[in-house]
Enzyme design. Sequence first.
Site, short mmCIF file in Angstrom:
data_model
loop_
_atom_site.label_atom_id
_atom_site.label_comp_id
_atom_site.label_asym_id
_atom_site.label_seq_id
_atom_site.Cartn_x
_atom_site.Cartn_y
_atom_site.Cartn_z
N GLU A 25 30.34 38.57 29.57
CA GLU A 25 31.34 39.58 29.88
C GLU A 25 32.41 39.60 28.78
O GLU A 25 33.34 38.77 28.80
CB GLU A 25 32.03 39.26 31.22
CG GLU A 25 31.10 39.26 32.41
CD GLU A 25 31.83 39.57 33.70
OE1 GLU A 25 31.43 40.51 34.38
OE2 GLU A 25 32.81 38.88 34.02
N HIS A 44 34.73 32.73 35.48
CA HIS A 44 35.06 34.13 35.18
C HIS A 44 36.28 34.16 34.25
O HIS A 44 37.18 33.32 34.38
CB HIS A 44 35.35 34.89 36.48
CG HIS A 44 35.44 36.37 36.24
ND1 HIS A 44 36.59 36.96 35.76
CD2 HIS A 44 34.52 37.35 36.36
CE1 HIS A 44 36.34 38.26 35.61
NE2 HIS A 44 35.10 38.52 35.96
N SER A 46 32.68 46.96 32.74
CA SER A 46 32.65 48.42 32.91
C SER A 46 31.23 48.98 33.07
O SER A 46 30.94 50.08 32.60
CB SER A 46 33.40 49.13 31.76
OG SER A 46 34.76 48.74 31.76
N ASN A 71 31.00 41.78 41.82
CA ASN A 71 32.15 40.88 41.92
C ASN A 71 33.31 41.70 42.48
O ASN A 71 33.91 42.49 41.77
CB ASN A 71 32.49 40.32 40.53
CG ASN A 71 33.74 39.46 40.55
OD1 ASN A 71 34.29 39.17 41.62
ND2 ASN A 71 34.20 39.05 39.38
N TRP A 72 33.56 41.49 43.77
CA TRP A 72 34.58 42.32 44.43
C TRP A 72 36.00 41.90 44.03
O TRP A 72 36.95 42.58 44.35
CB TRP A 72 34.42 42.24 45.95
CG TRP A 72 33.18 42.91 46.47
CD1 TRP A 72 32.15 43.45 45.74
CD2 TRP A 72 32.83 43.11 47.85
NE1 TRP A 72 31.21 43.98 46.57
CE2 TRP A 72 31.59 43.79 47.87
CE3 TRP A 72 33.45 42.79 49.06
CZ2 TRP A 72 30.97 44.14 49.07
CZ3 TRP A 72 32.83 43.14 50.25
CH2 TRP A 72 31.60 43.82 50.25
N LYS A 73 36.13 40.74 43.38
CA LYS A 73 37.45 40.20 43.00
C LYS A 73 38.36 40.18 44.23
O LYS A 73 37.87 39.96 45.33
CB LYS A 73 38.02 41.01 41.83
CG LYS A 73 37.01 41.11 40.67
CD LYS A 73 37.59 41.63 39.39
CE LYS A 73 36.50 41.68 38.33
NZ LYS A 73 36.97 42.11 37.03
N GLU A 130 38.82 35.90 34.24
CA GLU A 130 40.12 35.97 34.93
C GLU A 130 40.55 34.59 35.41
O GLU A 130 41.75 34.27 35.42
CB GLU A 130 40.03 36.97 36.09
CG GLU A 130 39.97 38.40 35.56
CD GLU A 130 39.18 39.38 36.40
OE1 GLU A 130 38.91 39.09 37.59
OE2 GLU A 130 38.84 40.45 35.87
N GLY A 178 37.21 45.98 33.22
CA GLY A 178 38.20 46.81 33.90
C GLY A 178 38.88 47.81 32.98
O GLY A 178 39.89 48.40 33.35
N GLY A 219 32.13 44.77 38.37
CA GLY A 219 33.42 44.68 39.04
C GLY A 219 33.74 45.96 39.78
O GLY A 219 33.25 46.20 40.88
N GLY A 220 34.56 46.81 39.17
CA GLY A 220 35.07 48.02 39.82
C GLY A 220 34.00 48.85 40.53
O GLY A 220 34.19 49.26 41.68
#
Length: 247
Positions: A166, A94, A212, A9-11, A96, A172, A233-234
């Site tokens: 998640e 998600h 993470s 997930n590149w966000k 977010e 993150g 993610g990251g």
Amino acid sequence: MRRKIIAGNWKMNLTPREAVDFANSIKSAVDTDKADVVLCVPAVSLAPVLEAVSGTNISVGAQNMHFEDSGAFTGEISAKMLVSMGVRYVIVGHSERREYFAETDEGVNKKARKALAEGLVPIICVGETLHQREQGITIDFVRRQVRIAFLEISQEDAVKCVVAYEPIWAIGTGKTATSEQAEEVCAAVRQVLGEIYSVEVAAKIRVQYGGSVNGKNASELFSMPNIDGGLVGGASLKPEFADIVNH
Ligand code: 13P
């Protein structure tokens, strides 16, 4: 046997040009025999990344969609539009989007149903806050999210879905859930799916862990019996993503 699925997930990161460069750099590095690999990229990068990975087994996903087919919804993108481009997956719900864009469980259900109706695979995200974990209501809360997300979804469609557990406190933050914590909730997700459908149907639905995930912790997390891969993610924006897939 459920095949592992690793989704990045590149966000809201990378310009389309940067996205293509990164997709090109990882496409030869990931071993798609090991797992289904999905890149969930910003909407403006869908077309160029689809082109960059064409001819490989890497799939492309969107990070959101609207549940209506068309109409006066400024700024929104429909499932039909995504399918017409060659997009195969879409992240729905998600945390977010739930937190910053007021998405509700009911809205997540509408999106999941529309995604399925159009032939997209929804990656349905669930997960508790730190406060909820500390209150001891994680399992109850996640069970409810799953129950609402799957309302009016047939068992034929349910088996196509992916659920991503998640925990919000692990996103993150560099603070990964232990493999036991992640397994406990992923098992609870499968149990509630078994109650909604049947044990046989639940055994076919893939449940990811996200929060993470990195090149070091992936193999332990993904070796747990109810964890069928990750939503990353990251680390999905780094060469390390290939280590997560190839672990
Ligand atoms: P991180 O891997 O950066 O914690 O993000 C997880 C996530 O939100 C993936 O959807």
